[in-house]
Scaffold this active site. Structure first.
Site, PDB file in Angstrom:
ATOM      1  N   LYS A  87       4.634  45.635   6.473  1.00 49.32           N
ATOM      2  CA  LYS A  87       4.621  44.296   5.881  1.00 49.32           C
ATOM      3  C   LYS A  87       5.699  44.207   4.799  1.00 49.32           C
ATOM      4  CE  LYS A  87       0.968  41.137   4.345  1.00 49.32           C
ATOM      5  NZ  LYS A  87      -0.352  41.108   3.704  1.00 49.32           N
TER       6      LYS A  87
HETATM    7  C1  E4P Z   1      -2.163  38.134   4.023  1.00 45.68           C
HETATM    8  O1  E4P Z   1      -1.366  38.832   4.568  1.00 45.68           O
HETATM    9  C2  E4P Z   1      -2.103  37.805   2.588  1.00 45.68           C
HETATM   10  O2  E4P Z   1      -1.978  38.975   1.863  1.00 45.68           O
HETATM   11  C3  E4P Z   1      -3.300  37.043   2.153  1.00 45.68           C
HETATM   12  O3  E4P Z   1      -3.771  36.237   3.210  1.00 45.68           O
HETATM   13  C4  E4P Z   1      -3.151  36.291   0.863  1.00 45.68           C
HETATM   14  O4  E4P Z   1      -4.317  35.531   0.663  1.00 45.68           O
HETATM   15  P1  E4P Z   1      -4.697  34.883  -0.748  1.00 45.68           P
HETATM   16  O5  E4P Z   1      -3.772  33.753  -0.997  1.00 45.68           O
HETATM   17  O6  E4P Z   1      -6.116  34.407  -0.562  1.00 45.68           O
HETATM   18  O7  E4P Z   1      -4.561  35.959  -1.784  1.00 45.68           O
END
Ligand code: E4P
Length: 217
Positions: A87
């Site tokens: 990622k």
């Molecule tokens: C996914 O890859 C993200 O890290 C995540 O969905 C972020 O979500 P949030 O905005 O609820 O922290």
């Protein structure tokens, strides 16, 4: 539509996996910290534990912000387990690292995506997944779902194979709306998945069926 769970909590991952509907997991440094997982060694071990719990892709985020650091970290993460997806943040070096990993056949997830232009760059760099953060856009009074629709149209116009991973999903309506718009994947908390089960008519109907069964026996 694939269902990913957005957590580093092993119990919640197991819960979703046991339902038989889980296709993968996404994590980020904040989710790791929330579970008290700190330090590179512990974080790496935790990724392996997650991979051993589920069958699908597990996104593991780099914390470097320069190309060399991202490559070094991403390669170490990818070596941990075949289910790991590297990622990468949507910054210039992140796009460059995405192309590097794509060329090597290593799966990638471009994260912190908030515009159609960023999603276009992710697809051009050969990302496996692009993660538009719909909840965080909603938080600033901008329609997150509209971004999903825009990316879907752009990717379909050119046949880009990058999968749209609707991220920062907060509730069941996000999941349903993303499904209507053709997002390939959604990632959200366990509640956004289990909440899909709820309907009062199901509960009322089941109670009546069980009651009537008892009358006849
Ligand atoms: C996914 O890859 C993200 O890290 C995540 O969905 C972020 O979500 P949030 O905005 O609820 O922290």
């Amino acid at each position: 539509m694939k269902f990913f769970i957005d957590t580093a909590n092993l119990e919640q991952i197991k819960d979703a996996q046991d339902m038989g509907i889980l296709d993968g997991v996404t994590t980020n440094p904040s989710l790791m910290a929330k579970e008290g997982i700190t330090g590179t060694d512990n974080i790496m071990k935790h990724y392996v534990s997650i991979c051993n719990l589920v069958d699908g892709d597990v996104s593991a985020e780099v914390i470097s912000t320069d190309f060399d650091g991202m490559v070094r970290e991403g390669e170490a993460l990818a070596e941990l387990h075949e289910q790991i997806v590297v990622k990468l943040p949507m910054i210039k070096d992140g796009v460059k690292a995405c192309k590097y990993f794509s060329d090597k056949g290593i799966k990638t997830n471009m994260t912190l995506v908030f515009s159609a232009g960023q999603a276009l760059l992710a697809a051009k760099a050969g990302a496996t997944y692009v993660s538009p953060f719909i909840g965080r856009l909603d938080d600033i009074s901008t329609d997150g779902l509209n971004l999903i629709a825009e990316i879907r149209m752009i990717y379909d116009n050119y046949g880009f194979e990058t999968e749209i991973l609707a991220a920062s999903v907060r509730h069941t309506m996000h999941v349903i709306d993303c499904a209507k718009l053709g997002a390939d994947v959604m990632t959200g908390p366990l509640s956004s998945i289990t909440g899909l089960l709820n309907h009062p008519l199901t509960d009322i109907g089941l109670a009546k069926f069980l009651e009537d069964y008892k009358k006849g026996n």
